[in-house]
Design a protein around this motif. Structure first.
Motif: not given
Length: 169
Positions: A8, A121-124, A126-127, A112, A4
């Motif tokens: 980021w 966008t950092s959340i996208f 990471m996921l 990643t 993860l």
């Protein structure tokens, strides 16, 4: 979970301008190669540590012995990857699967990094490996009608050839 943080951190370097300073000093190719290598190692080592510590705790409870081929206590059958190694030396078999799982984690950490190249966008970012894993799992189940090709099933012994496992990595 081990992969993860890497996308980021790369994305934050892009947004804050640290990437431009580093690239101007060492060159774009050297920067990206070293970043991918560091990300791969940083994703693989925690996974290997977790698995090896799990095996160490398991060794405190269950003694290591060479299993019998006739025993039905394991799902490992002859013809599966490393089955002959499992029945000759279970410790080496365990190290082999730790290595394969570490390669998977390193590849997902590198994924990643790739995602952070075009997603902002950092959340996208990471996921993204989880999205790819679920997407490929659905493709294998629905279109190919072969769930054994899924990433989720390849972490376990399922009779696939080494070409399929390493090809997907």
């Amino acid at each position: 979970l081990a992969v993860l943080p890497f996308g980021w951190s790369f994305l934050s370097e892009q947004k804050k301008g640290y990437q431009i300073q580093t690239v101007s000093r060492i060159g774009k190719a050297n920067y990206f190669i070293s970043k991918y290598i560091a990300t791969f190692i940083s994703g693989a080592l925690p996974t290997a540590f977790i698995l090896l510590s799990n095996y160490a705790v398991l060794a405190l409870i269950c003694p290591l012995h060479t299993p019998s081929i006739d025993s039905w206590t394991t799902e490992i059958r002859m013809g599966m990857i490393g089955a002959s190694l499992f029945y000759k030396n279970a410790f080496l078999f365990m190290l082999m699967w730790t290595g394969i799982s570490s390669l998977w984690a390193g590849a997902l950490a590198g994924l990643t990094m790739v995602a952070s190249q075009f997603m902002k966008t950092s959340i996208f970012v990471m996921l993204f490996p989880f999205f790819i894993t679920i997407f490929w799992d659905n493709i294998c189940n629905i279109f190919f009608n072969n769930p054994d090709l899924s990433f989720l099933y390849l972490f376990f012994v399922n009779g696939q050839s080494a070409y399929v496992i390493f090809g997907e990595i």
